[in-house]
Every structure is written in C-alpha cells, then in structure tokens.
Design an enzyme around this catalytic site. Sequence first.
Site, PDB file in Angstrom:
ATOM      1  N   GLY A  13     -23.973 -19.653  -8.529  1.00  0.00           N
ATOM      2  CA  GLY A  13     -24.108 -19.046  -7.206  1.00  0.00           C
ATOM      3  C   GLY A  13     -25.140 -17.942  -7.254  1.00  0.00           C
ATOM      4  O   GLY A  13     -26.069 -17.969  -8.055  1.00  0.00           O
ATOM      5  N   CYS A  14     -24.956 -16.962  -6.419  1.00  0.00           N
ATOM      6  CA  CYS A  14     -25.876 -15.840  -6.292  1.00  0.00           C
ATOM      7  C   CYS A  14     -26.157 -15.196  -7.642  1.00  0.00           C
ATOM      8  O   CYS A  14     -25.240 -14.751  -8.319  1.00  0.00           O
ATOM      9  CB  CYS A  14     -25.261 -14.824  -5.333  1.00  0.00           C
ATOM     10  N   PHE A  15     -27.425 -15.144  -8.029  1.00  0.00           N
ATOM     11  CA  PHE A  15     -27.724 -14.553  -9.338  1.00  0.00           C
ATOM     12  C   PHE A  15     -27.435 -13.065  -9.372  1.00  0.00           C
ATOM     13  O   PHE A  15     -27.187 -12.500 -10.431  1.00  0.00           O
ATOM     14  CB  PHE A  15     -29.129 -14.873  -9.845  1.00  0.00           C
TER      15      PHE A  15
END
Length: 174
Positions: A13-15
């Site tokens: 997901g979102c880094f």
Amino acid sequence: MDKHFGTAIFAGGCFWCMVHPFDQQPGIIKVISGYTGGHVPFPTYEQVCSQTTGHTEAVQITFDPAIISYAQLVEIYWQQTDPTDAMGQFQDRGDSYRPVIFTNSEQQKKIAIASRKKLASSGLFSEPIVTKIETAKPFYPAEDYHQDFYQKDPARYQLETGTRQKFKQQHWHN
C-alpha cells in the site's frame, strides 16, 4: 572492509506507511520509498497514481543480515499489511497499492513462499492470502518529498495510517 548488506523490496500500500515499521528496526541501514514492478522507466508519482505504468508503491530496505534476517523482515512486512486484499491496502485502492513481496534471489523467494504458506495455514485469516511474490524489477526512488514522510509530516502520517493501525490491532495484536 566492506560489509555485505542485503536488500529487500516490499509493496504494502502507501509507501509513506511502510517506511516507519522497518526504519525503527536494529540492523536497518536505510529505507527508500519508490516504485517498482512496472514497465515505465523512472516514473513520477503522478504517472504511478494514474494506474497506467504497472508500478506499485514500494519500499527498498537495505539491511545488515548479521543483525536482522530477511525472514525477520518478511514477518515484519506481513504485520503491516492485509494479506487478504489484492486490490490495494486499506484506504489506498488500485494496482499501484497492491501487496507484493519482490524477491532479489532464489533464497529470498524460498523464504517468502515458506512464510506465506505458514501464514495461510496459521488460521489467523479466514480469507485466502493473496499477497504476490514476484521477482524484483528495477526500483525507482520516489521524489524527495515522499522520503521519510512520517518524519516530515507526522500529523498527515498519523491520519494516513489510522485504518492500517486499527487493522493491525485487530489482526496482529501488536
């Protein structure tokens, strides 16, 4: 005398949300946010968000295997993700947020596959484990403003990780 450091690449997901859990571990040399798995060289954030590059947001971790093993990193990875959601992670939806363990060697691949099998048979989740394990492709560091985001904008980081933290408390008991 040069030390031999290892590299691990994880997409969860979102880094922004994937840096902090690794950054805090002993033996981690650096964690870089970036893009991998796609067909466009040197993509920008906007290109990756368009869902047309094939890339996913990921973190590239440089680690000292004498202090922390790749197997330990994989275990930390699982506990940052919902391994039953192939269509993104938490509030982040789409191909660029898919969960993937990108392996750099046959040894990493064996460790990741064994770990995924162990998780699947653990009974921790009633849904199938769908996280992919793929051979690493070129990794492109994200723009500077994405690096160490949890330190640069702690309030926004907390907002972005809220759903993830609730899931972790329910499923991983950390």
